[in-house]
Design a protein around this motif. Structure first.
Motif, PDB file in Angstrom:
ATOM      1  N   ASN A  59      82.757  31.382  15.044  1.00 57.70           N
ATOM      2  CA  ASN A  59      83.706  31.066  16.112  1.00 57.70           C
ATOM      3  C   ASN A  59      84.862  32.056  16.153  1.00 57.70           C
ATOM      4  O   ASN A  59      85.850  31.827  16.851  1.00 57.70           O
ATOM      5  CB  ASN A  59      84.264  29.646  15.930  1.00 57.70           C
ATOM      6  CG  ASN A  59      83.266  28.589  16.370  1.00 57.70           C
ATOM      7  OD1 ASN A  59      82.140  28.902  16.747  1.00 57.70           O
ATOM      8  ND2 ASN A  59      83.668  27.334  16.307  1.00 57.70           N
ATOM      9  N   ASP A  77      72.133  24.065  22.336  1.00 57.36           N
ATOM     10  CA  ASP A  77      72.438  25.416  21.876  1.00 57.36           C
ATOM     11  C   ASP A  77      71.793  26.429  22.820  1.00 57.36           C
ATOM     12  O   ASP A  77      70.565  26.470  22.943  1.00 57.36           O
ATOM     13  CB  ASP A  77      71.893  25.605  20.458  1.00 57.36           C
ATOM     14  CG  ASP A  77      72.303  26.941  19.852  1.00 57.36           C
ATOM     15  OD1 ASP A  77      72.874  27.771  20.581  1.00 57.36           O
ATOM     16  OD2 ASP A  77      72.042  27.150  18.652  1.00 57.36           O
ATOM     17  N   PRO A  78      72.573  27.265  23.509  1.00 59.07           N
ATOM     18  CA  PRO A  78      71.981  28.213  24.464  1.00 59.07           C
ATOM     19  C   PRO A  78      71.210  29.341  23.795  1.00 59.07           C
ATOM     20  O   PRO A  78      70.476  30.061  24.461  1.00 59.07           O
ATOM     21  CB  PRO A  78      73.214  28.749  25.212  1.00 59.07           C
ATOM     22  CG  PRO A  78      74.334  28.601  24.243  1.00 59.07           C
ATOM     23  CD  PRO A  78      74.034  27.348  23.473  1.00 59.07           C
ATOM     24  N   HIS A  79      71.376  29.499  22.496  1.00 59.32           N
ATOM     25  CA  HIS A  79      70.708  30.596  21.797  1.00 59.32           C
ATOM     26  C   HIS A  79      69.449  30.147  21.062  1.00 59.32           C
ATOM     27  O   HIS A  79      68.853  30.937  20.337  1.00 59.32           O
ATOM     28  CB  HIS A  79      71.671  31.245  20.799  1.00 59.32           C
ATOM     29  CG  HIS A  79      72.946  31.729  21.419  1.00 59.32           C
ATOM     30  ND1 HIS A  79      72.978  32.732  22.365  1.00 59.32           N
ATOM     31  CD2 HIS A  79      74.235  31.330  21.243  1.00 59.32           C
ATOM     32  CE1 HIS A  79      74.234  32.946  22.735  1.00 59.32           C
ATOM     33  NE2 HIS A  79      75.012  32.110  22.076  1.00 59.32           N
ATOM     34  N   SER A  93      85.384  25.546  19.308  1.00 57.69           N
ATOM     35  CA  SER A  93      83.976  25.241  19.552  1.00 57.69           C
ATOM     36  C   SER A  93      83.201  26.532  19.770  1.00 57.69           C
ATOM     37  O   SER A  93      83.757  27.534  20.243  1.00 57.69           O
ATOM     38  CB  SER A  93      83.823  24.336  20.783  1.00 57.69           C
ATOM     39  OG  SER A  93      84.193  25.038  21.959  1.00 57.69           O
ATOM     40  N   TRP A 124      76.994  22.811  18.016  1.00 57.55           N
ATOM     41  CA  TRP A 124      77.143  22.826  19.463  1.00 57.55           C
ATOM     42  C   TRP A 124      77.275  21.397  19.970  1.00 57.55           C
ATOM     43  O   TRP A 124      76.550  20.499  19.539  1.00 57.55           O
ATOM     44  CB  TRP A 124      75.936  23.502  20.109  1.00 57.55           C
ATOM     45  CG  TRP A 124      75.894  24.972  19.857  1.00 57.55           C
ATOM     46  CD1 TRP A 124      75.374  25.613  18.778  1.00 57.55           C
ATOM     47  CD2 TRP A 124      76.428  25.996  20.698  1.00 57.55           C
ATOM     48  NE1 TRP A 124      75.550  26.971  18.890  1.00 57.55           N
ATOM     49  CE2 TRP A 124      76.182  27.235  20.060  1.00 57.55           C
ATOM     50  CE3 TRP A 124      77.083  25.987  21.931  1.00 57.55           C
ATOM     51  CZ2 TRP A 124      76.574  28.446  20.621  1.00 57.55           C
ATOM     52  CZ3 TRP A 124      77.463  27.200  22.483  1.00 57.55           C
ATOM     53  CH2 TRP A 124      77.216  28.404  21.836  1.00 57.55           C
ATOM     54  N   SER A 157      81.680  31.639  22.546  1.00 58.02           N
ATOM     55  CA  SER A 157      80.589  32.356  23.215  1.00 58.02           C
ATOM     56  C   SER A 157      80.995  32.823  24.609  1.00 58.02           C
ATOM     57  O   SER A 157      80.693  33.948  25.017  1.00 58.02           O
ATOM     58  CB  SER A 157      79.357  31.450  23.303  1.00 58.02           C
ATOM     59  OG  SER A 157      78.299  32.090  23.972  1.00 58.02           O
ATOM     60  N   GLU A 158      81.689  31.967  25.346  1.00 58.45           N
ATOM     61  CA  GLU A 158      82.139  32.351  26.689  1.00 58.45           C
ATOM     62  C   GLU A 158      83.136  33.507  26.618  1.00 58.45           C
ATOM     63  O   GLU A 158      83.072  34.450  27.416  1.00 58.45           O
ATOM     64  CB  GLU A 158      82.770  31.147  27.379  1.00 58.45           C
ATOM     65  CG  GLU A 158      81.775  30.052  27.728  1.00 58.45           C
ATOM     66  CD  GLU A 158      82.448  28.806  28.267  1.00 58.45           C
ATOM     67  OE1 GLU A 158      83.702  28.814  28.366  1.00 58.45           O
ATOM     68  OE2 GLU A 158      81.743  27.824  28.583  1.00 58.45           O
ATOM     69  N   GLN A 185      81.016  27.021  22.012  1.00 59.55           N
ATOM     70  CA  GLN A 185      80.918  27.281  23.446  1.00 59.55           C
ATOM     71  C   GLN A 185      82.060  28.165  23.922  1.00 59.55           C
ATOM     72  O   GLN A 185      81.849  29.147  24.637  1.00 59.55           O
ATOM     73  CB  GLN A 185      80.915  25.963  24.237  1.00 59.55           C
ATOM     74  CG  GLN A 185      79.640  25.152  24.082  1.00 59.55           C
ATOM     75  CD  GLN A 185      79.733  24.158  22.957  1.00 59.55           C
ATOM     76  OE1 GLN A 185      80.485  24.355  22.012  1.00 59.55           O
ATOM     77  NE2 GLN A 185      78.967  23.082  23.045  1.00 59.55           N
TER      78      GLN A 185
END
Length: 256
Positions: free
Chosen positions: A138, A171-173, A107, A167, A112-113, A109
């Motif tokens: 990814n 989406d945090p972006h 994923s 996502w 990204s983390e 997420q």
């Protein structure tokens, strides 16, 4: 007595033959324990994203846990930020630019983390030799044991993430992309406006100069075609103020 025995023997042989046939038809266990195998080559799809993968597939190392990662590339502090959870897997291969590692997460997420943790770790320390890192979709991509940053970046740029990233939540972006899009659009509009204004002024000045030359040329040609004349001695003036003395027949002024 013999006939029942033959019947039992026949049935037993038939069962054993059927069992042997079934075992022979049991599909072979896949060589790779991957979340996604290529139908044609039977290898993890991530291995096909290696640069020049056809020549590297036989020597590439497929990784699904931290122990295999350490075995393939040694014990490195940066590996503390990589967790093989939720179907994460990786592949490593050697190149002239360095030792390439691609870690894929299921994923965006998770990717990204991990990306944030890796960048924070790299900012805190300066490993020697340097570690070149980049996130591609990814994929979290590393180049170890390389000394040429330009070559390492060029190697990572050959990796293409060809999957559709969705996502699971918000989406945090999205805000950052919206800001970048607004800035890009506004900048383009401003530059285009300035170019139009400057171009308009330049064209106006140029047209004015051309029109001036044309007008001057026309006037000059008209003047050249006019006959030459002189009014010397033939000037007529009304002596309304009686200040001019009379002119004689010979054109000379008469004196009192």
């Amino acid at each position: 007595m013999i006939k029942p025995f033959k019947t039992i023997l026949t049935i037993t042989a038939t069962i054993m033959l059927a069992a042997f046939t079934q075992l022979s038809q049991t599909p072979e266990r896949p060589k790779y324990d991957s979340q996604e195998l290529s139908d044609k080559e039977g290898i993890p799809v991530i291995m096909k994203h290696l640069p020049d993968w056809k020549n590297k597939v036989n020597e590439a190392i497929f990784i699904t846990n931290s122990a295999d990662l350490e075995k393939a590339l040694g014990d490195r502090p940066i590996f503390e930020q990589i967790e093989f959870v939720g179907g994460a897997e990786a592949v490593a291969a050697n190149y002239p630019e360095g030792r390439l590692l691609i870690v894929e997460y299921a994923s965006p997420q998770a990717s990204s983390e991990t990306d944030s943790a890796i960048r924070m770790k790299l900012a805190e320390s300066s490993p020697t030799p340097p570690i070149f890192y980049k996130r591609i979709g990814n994929y979290n991509v590393f180049v170890f044991d390389g000394d040429n940053e330009t070559a390492a970046i060029a190697l990572m740029d050959k990796i293409k993430y060809q999957k559709v990233v969705r996502w699971l939540g918000r989406d945090p972006h999205v805000r950052r992309r919206a800001e970048q899009s607004f800035i890009k659009t506004t900048s383009s509009l401003f530059v285009a406006t300035v170019i139009v204004i400057v171009s308009g002024l330049g064209i106006s000045v140029l047209l004015g100069i051309i029109a001036g030359f044309i007008f001057f040329g026309i006037r000059e040609r008209k003047r050249m075609r006019m006959p030459t004349f002189s009014d010397s001695g033939g000037l007529t003036r009304l002596n309304l103020d009686e200040l001019t003395p009379p002119i004689g027949p010979d054109g000379m002024l008469l004196k009192d």
